[in-house]
Every structure is written in structure tokens, then in C-alpha cells.
Write an enzyme that holds these catalytic residues in place. Sequence first.
Site, PDB file in Angstrom:
ATOM      1  CD  GLU A  33      -2.536   0.900   2.380  1.00  0.00           C
ATOM      2  OE1 GLU A  33      -2.596   0.071   3.436  1.00  0.00           O
ATOM      3  OE2 GLU A  33      -3.720   1.927   2.814  1.00  0.00           O
ATOM      4  NE  ARG A 259       3.449  -7.368  10.712  1.00  0.00           N
ATOM      5  CZ  ARG A 259       2.834  -6.790   9.648  1.00  0.00           C
ATOM      6  NH1 ARG A 259       1.778  -7.173   9.013  1.00  0.00           N
ATOM      7  NH2 ARG A 259       3.109  -5.494   9.036  1.00  0.00           N
ATOM      8  CE  LYS A 269       3.172   0.095   4.488  1.00  0.00           C
ATOM      9  NZ  LYS A 269       2.326  -0.078   3.388  1.00  0.00           N
TER      10      LYS A 269
HETATM   11  P1  ATP Z   1       2.455  -1.535   7.708  1.00  0.00           P
HETATM   12  O1  ATP Z   1       1.833  -2.111   9.049  1.00  0.00           O
HETATM   13  O2  ATP Z   1       4.176  -1.459   7.896  1.00  0.00           O
HETATM   14  O3  ATP Z   1       1.684  -0.621   6.674  1.00  0.00           O
HETATM   15  P2  ATP Z   1       1.507  -3.505   5.959  1.00  0.00           P
HETATM   16  O4  ATP Z   1       1.371  -5.038   6.102  1.00  0.00           O
HETATM   17  O5  ATP Z   1       0.210  -2.826   5.978  1.00  0.00           O
HETATM   18  O6  ATP Z   1       2.805  -3.100   6.825  1.00  0.00           O
HETATM   19  P3  ATP Z   1       1.653  -3.409   3.140  1.00  0.00           P
HETATM   20  O7  ATP Z   1       2.006  -2.143   2.397  1.00  0.00           O
HETATM   21  O8  ATP Z   1       0.114  -3.502   3.207  1.00  0.00           O
HETATM   22  O9  ATP Z   1       1.933  -2.912   4.543  1.00  0.00           O
HETATM   23  O10 ATP Z   1       2.525  -4.762   2.893  1.00  0.00           O
HETATM   24  C1  ATP Z   1       2.788  -5.186   1.654  1.00  0.00           C
HETATM   25  C2  ATP Z   1       2.975  -6.843   1.838  1.00  0.00           C
HETATM   26  O11 ATP Z   1       4.254  -6.890   2.888  1.00  0.00           O
HETATM   27  C3  ATP Z   1       1.962  -7.496   2.461  1.00  0.00           C
HETATM   28  O12 ATP Z   1       1.810  -8.722   1.825  1.00  0.00           O
HETATM   29  C4  ATP Z   1       2.352  -7.603   3.942  1.00  0.00           C
HETATM   30  O13 ATP Z   1       1.819  -8.870   4.333  1.00  0.00           O
HETATM   31  C5  ATP Z   1       3.893  -7.625   3.857  1.00  0.00           C
HETATM   32  N1  ATP Z   1       4.461  -7.221   5.047  1.00  0.00           N
HETATM   33  C6  ATP Z   1       4.371  -6.090   5.879  1.00  0.00           C
HETATM   34  N2  ATP Z   1       4.996  -5.992   6.769  1.00  0.00           N
HETATM   35  C7  ATP Z   1       5.771  -7.089   6.900  1.00  0.00           C
HETATM   36  C8  ATP Z   1       6.592  -7.800   7.944  1.00  0.00           C
HETATM   37  N3  ATP Z   1       6.714  -7.332   8.872  1.00  0.00           N
HETATM   38  N4  ATP Z   1       6.973  -9.158   7.614  1.00  0.00           N
HETATM   39  C9  ATP Z   1       6.670  -9.745   6.628  1.00  0.00           C
HETATM   40  N5  ATP Z   1       6.079  -9.170   5.476  1.00  0.00           N
HETATM   41  C10 ATP Z   1       5.393  -8.033   5.895  1.00  0.00           C
HETATM   42 MG    MG Z   2      -1.401  -2.229   5.005  1.00  0.00          MG
END
Ligand code: ATP
Ligand code: MG
Length: 559
Positions: A33, A259, A269
Site C-alpha cells: 500500500e 511477520r 509504516k
Molecule cells: P505496515 O503495517 O508497515 O503498513 P502492511 O502490512 O500494512 O505493513 P503493506 O504495504 O500492506 O504493509 O504490505 C505489503 C506486503 O508486505 C503485505 O503482503 C504484507 O503482508 C507484507 N509485510 C508487511 N510487513 C511485513 C513484515 N513485518 N514481515 C513480513 N511481511 C510483511
Molecule cells: Mg497495510
Amino acid sequence: MSDAPGRDFIRQIIFEDLESGKHDEIVTRFPPEPNGYLHIGHVMSICLNFGVGEENDGRTFLRYDDTNPGKEKQEYVDAIERDVHWLGFDWGDRLTHASDYFERLYESAEKLIELGVAYVDDLSAEEIREYRGTLTEPGKNSPYRDRSVEENIDLFRRMRAGEFEDGTHVLRAKIDMASPNMNMRDPTIYRIRHLDHQRTGDKWCIYPMYDYAHGLSDAYEGITHSLCTLEFEDHRPLYDWFLDQLKPEHRPRQIEFSRLNLAYTITSKRKLGLLIENDVVSGWDDPRMPTIAGMRRRGYPALALRDFVKRAGVTKKDKLIEMSALENCVREDLGDIAERRMAVLRPLKVVLTNYPEGQVEMMEAMNHPNNPDMGTREIPFSRELWIEQDDFMEEAPRKFFRLKPGGEVRLRFGYIIKCEEVIKDADGKVIELRCSYDPETRSGTGTSERKVKGTIHWVSASHGIPAMVRLYDRLFTIPDPNTVDDFMEVLNPDSLETVDAILEPALADLGSGEAIQFERLGYFCTDSTEHSADAAVFNRIVTLRDSWAKIEKQAMQSG
Ligand code: ATP
Ligand code: MG
């Protein structure tokens, strides 16, 4: 079936799906995202998705999950692409957006209505929450749940046409308000938001929800394995439900893994954004940030990051990995490739009283102690030198093998010197050492058998280049800052220290972002943003030894 050692559970599933003929091509996607910069957790997801794609001659999409207008910025989009490329992956022509499918998603939503499994609800957001029930109590059906297909289609089209205000109507899936899985209690599929979207402009005023858009985008792209993190496990029944209803040509399978979390930092983020807002760090690429941009600027090689997530492994167990595991990968990678140089971080003047004034000798120094192929360079040696303040102690313990009054030490690639006199300022602070040198002991000449226990680094005072060097430390004082209510309370006030250092002249030629080892001190690189030929700015990538491993282990064990 043979099971290659080290194959994680996801690679095992993929392997079996290829063996059984369920799939003959593997297609994956990385779906960020664009609401912030990517961090070390995303490195895991990128390496997994692009990694299994490459390993199986498959394809991997970079798909922006841009269903949330307003939060997304072009700056983030650009950063994501730069970061994925820098890690060494390429999406080819497979760069897509959830918004590319808005029309198809809309059509599929009408289809759900026609199938009688979706309805327009007039309840307010708050009422919907009340009707939803709790984990222990079932929810209640909305009074609008049994609208006719015609009425639903009419209302949904009018939602799209912009006839209604934000929050007055939503489209919901008609599943089961008593489901033990809250995600299945008639989840929202579309909501009204009169907000421009960065790609579709004002074309839409209704936007699909993530759960709906994500699984169908996977299906449209022919994704075979939709790999996501464990928090989506409870969403899988919904992911499958949409596919069951709409029966797209390709049916993706969602698989969850844990994660990756890194100790003493945060991987969210949103929270990283708060550090910037509160001026704790200078931006998304501050070298203390666990973002890809920050780690790149810090000097972490892409290979070290890839190596790190490989070692962390893909599992179902939540993990908080020690920072030292990441730093060890960085050290290992840099150990072989970084040339050695000398630099003094906290300078103390040494005057060699018996060295001729004005004389300069060029000392030959190896660029890498274990790799003669990396060549040599010349370092000027003269009467006045800088050494590290730490390498002198006035009241030294017996085992202190560096410089002390009356003691001797070897200057690396230079001579053995002896401390004859200690000069202090009015406050008693040591400001200069008067030493003698032994002309018979020049390094590499073999004219003297004399040996001393300690060897220290130095820089010629008249040839040294001044530099600002930034020394970084952990951002937080506790292993898991997510466990406290306010993570701003557990910030490490000493995460950045800046020193005025002196570098050997050869360091003037270092390219932007290039990494080297300052002998005895650690790995450093020029700062890609602030370093210039006139004003040297260096970042410490990592120290040579792991001074944290023990402390970290103890802290993590005690919670
Ligand atoms: P954040 O909470 O930092 O915004 P998010 O999961 O909302 O993280 P996205 O941009 O939606 O961020 O994530 C893109 C991909 O990265 C998703 O498939 C998510 O599952 C994966 N991802 C995000 N954070 C992690 C993590 N700490 N470990 C492994 N994969 C991750
Ligand atoms: Mg997200």
C-alpha cells in the site's frame, strides 16, 4: 517425494503443486500500500514473492494496493519501485494497481447482488458496529438485509453515480451475522468516499474494501499463491468466499506466514511515519530507520538484507529477531569487499620529537589484509599525527597494550613510538603526547626484531581530511517497543552521535555511498545525501564486533 533441505513450508507447497500438476507456472505478487516507505519486514515479503517467482521460472507482479484514496502519495510509489529494484528484483511489465481493476471489481459486485449475496445497507457506521455483535455474542441482521435484487442494483448504481453522501450507504456481503469469525458477519465490500484518487481522479466516489479487491485482483492476474502475513489468516474464509461466489477463471490460494519483526525498532509504516512527524529522525531515509531507504543510506548492502531474511526463514511462528543477526549479515558481506582505511574519530595529537621537521615518508598499506589482489596504497607519515583518544591512557591497567606514559606501541604501517611526555590543558585534560620514534622499526622493512604488543591507527596531521562522522545506535531502549503504550517514551536519546573525525587522504576519492572499513573502528560509508568533495560526511554502517549480542540476548530473555 523428495524434500530439499531448507525448503520452507511455502516453497514446499509450491513444489508439491508443481509436482502434482496443479499448476505449471507459479505466479505471485508483492502488494504494498503506497502509504509510506518499505521497511525490513517488506524485504521479507519481497524476497519471498519475487524469490519463489524466480526460483520456479514463474512471474511476480508488483501490485499497488491503492484502494485507500487520500493516504497514498507519488513519493511513496517512487520509493517502492526504487527499493524493490535496489534489492535486485524486477517486475518486468507486471506493474499493476488495484485501481486498474475498479471497473471489473464494480461489475463483480453487481454480480454478487444478482446472485443475492450482497446488499446495500443504510445503517450508519456506528449502527453497523453495534449490529455486528462481539466475539462472544452473535450479531443482528440489518433491517435492510432483505432488499430485492432490483432495489439493491438501483441503490448501488446510484451510490456509484454520486447521489449519496459519504457514510450513508455501503454495499455488504450477505454471509452470516452469527459467524464465529467476525470477518464473515456481512463485511463491507464498497463504501462511499467523495475523494479524488491519485490514479482515477474523480471517476469514482465508491471504493472497494481491501479484502474484496485483493483476492479478486489476485484472481484477475492469475496469481497462484497469494502470500501474506498471519494477520490475514482470519480473512482467508472471506477471501475464499468471494472466489466461491464469483468463480473466476483462476483460483488463487492464500497462504499466511509470520511477520518479521526486528528488535529495538518498529516495523509499521504508520509508526515510522510518527517518528518523522515528531522529528525523532530526519526522514524516511534517516540511516537509523529500518526502512529500505534508510538502510541503503546507512550503507547496508542489498545482498546482506537478502541474506538476512533468508536466514530468518519463512515460518508460521511470530518472531522478534535480534538486530545483531542483521548486523552480522552486513559485517559478513562487507568483510570481504570493503577496503581498509585509517581514520581517527576522536583525535589526540602526537608529536614525534625526534622525527625531522618537514619530512614526509610514504608508507605502503594493504587495502585488504586477506586479499592482496585488492592492492596497496600509500599513506603519508610525518612528525605530527593524530591518534584515537581511547588509545592512550594515563593511569593504564597492566593489560592495556596501547599507549601509556613511558609505554610503546606500533603505529600501523609506521614505526614503534614511545610516549615520553603528556601535555595537558589548564583543566587537566590531555591535549598532546610527546613521543619518540624508533627509526629502525619501519613496518615491512624487517630491519628490527623489536616487537610490541599493541598496534594503533593514526593519521598524519598535516595531510588528514576533516570529516563529520555519524555514529548510530539503536532507536529504542527496549527490544520490543510495541509492548508499551507510547513508543515515544522508550526512544534511545543516544541513537545518533556526531564526531569531527580526521581521515587519511586516500579517503578523499571515495565514491558516493561506497563502503570501507576504518581499521579497528567499523564499516563506514559516505552519506549519499550530504557528502561532498568539500565537506566529507560519513555514516557508520556497523561496528566491527558485536558489542550488543550479549545485552540483547539478556534483554530479550527477560522479556
Ligand atoms: P505496515 O503495517 O508497515 O503498513 P502492511 O502490512 O500494512 O505493513 P503493506 O504495504 O500492506 O504493509 O504490505 C505489503 C506486503 O508486505 C503485505 O503482503 C504484507 O503482508 C507484507 N509485510 C508487511 N510487513 C511485513 C513484515 N513485518 N514481515 C513480513 N511481511 C510483511
Ligand atoms: Mg497495510
